[in-house]
Structures are given as C-alpha cells and as structure tokens.
Design an enzyme around this catalytic site. Sequence first.
Site, PDB file in Angstrom:
ATOM      1  CB  SER A  81      -0.942   0.051   1.209  1.00 47.93           C
ATOM      2  OG  SER A  81      -1.481   1.340   1.401  1.00 47.93           O
ATOM      3  CE1 TYR A 141      -4.025  -1.141   6.265  1.00 52.16           C
ATOM      4  CE2 TYR A 141      -3.556   1.000   5.277  1.00 52.16           C
ATOM      5  CZ  TYR A 141      -3.809  -0.354   5.144  1.00 52.16           C
ATOM      6  OH  TYR A 141      -3.835  -0.928   3.887  1.00 52.16           O
TER       7      TYR A 141
END
Length: 231
Positions: A136, A149
């Site tokens: 990501s 996260y």
Amino acid sequence: MQRTVLITGASRGIGKAVAEQLLAKGHRLCLGLRNPARLKRTLLDSESVLPVAYDAGYPEQALDLVDAACRWAGEVDALIHCAGILHRTPLLFEEGQEAELEELWRINVMGPWWLTRAAWPQLQSSGHGRIQVLVSMSGKRVKGRMAGYPVSKFALMALCQSMRNEGFDHGIRVTAICPSWVNTAMARSVSSLQAESMTQPQDLAGLMASLLELPDAAVPFEIAVNCALET
C-alpha cells in the site's frame, strides 16, 4: 513458465483478482483462506486450485499451509501476500484500542513474516523464487489521522527489504506493491473517492501477474500505483 503460487487473502478484493488472473494464465494455485468453502461455484473452483484453511494471525498455520501446497504440487516457487486488515486507529488512541494495534501488527506484519519464513526453503531451492507483497501507499507516507495502519505498512515495507536482501543471491526476487485507492470494499469504507476513479483490482492483478514472467534481472523491487496526483 508454469508456477506453483501460494496466495493469501484470495477470497475477495485484490487477492481474488490476482488468483483469477493467474489461474487463467495456467499457474497452479494454493490459496490460504479463512473460509475455503467460499470458492465453491466460483471461477476459482478448479482442479488447478487448492484451497486451504488459513488465518494469518496464527503462526502455526503458516507451515501447515506450505506443507499442504507441497504435498499437492510438489513445490512452491512463488508467494503472494494479499491478506491484511484495516483499523483507523489514531495516534491518540482511546483506552481499549490497544487490541486494534496488536491485531494490525499480527496480521499485516507478522502474518507475512511467518509465512515467508515457512515457504523460504521451497522458494530458495527453486532457484527462481518470487515474492510479491501487497504493501500500500500507506507504507510510503502517512495521510490524515490514521496511525496504526500506516505504521504496520511501513514495517511491512521494511520486511520486504529484508526479504530482498536475504534472498537475492539465491534467485529470490521480491516486489512490494504499493497502490493507493483500489476499488475494494475496504477502500470504499474509508474513502469518498468514486469507485470508478480508483485503481481496479483486475488492473492491479494484471500488473502482478506480469511480474511472474520477468527474468531475475528485470524484476522491480517496488511498484507504486496511484490513482490520484499526490503532492
């Protein structure tokens, strides 16, 4: 070249799209899934696909997954990590949210670490092993107030670098895939961007499938895929 590819997180989203692309290209797939029954009567319900019950949060299941793949296909020469979770835990988290941080670390970092370690002898012995990790863009920069996260994804990027260093001389090539918004249920739950403006799972899967066809000297370590301009 036909490969035996072990994929996690293939029951939905990007992982499912990757598995469907690779199956269409003739690869054998061992899929680590929390619920293997979800593949019944889908495109992945195939003789070339072995579904295995697997939860990335339990280290003992990593070796079981690799063993199942080896008994079925005789080898594992590619590993694609797509399993992951999202919590919007902020820097100033509230009491009780410590469990979210622990789960992010266990699933997003330790899950790929345990499974890579379990599959390493197979990847190394193949002489042309491949590892792809869905990291990501959150592993490259932090936006907004989420902290838990992106911290887990920064750690995952470091893990990718460690994999690359350890495996390079043995023919193992590692690629960290870093997309921003991809049209999945996870992204739609936190982004106001229209689905059609996001990167589509099938397009990302096509890119990841093509990486398996590249020779050792041409495999990129990091691929950033961004659907919007960032400054």
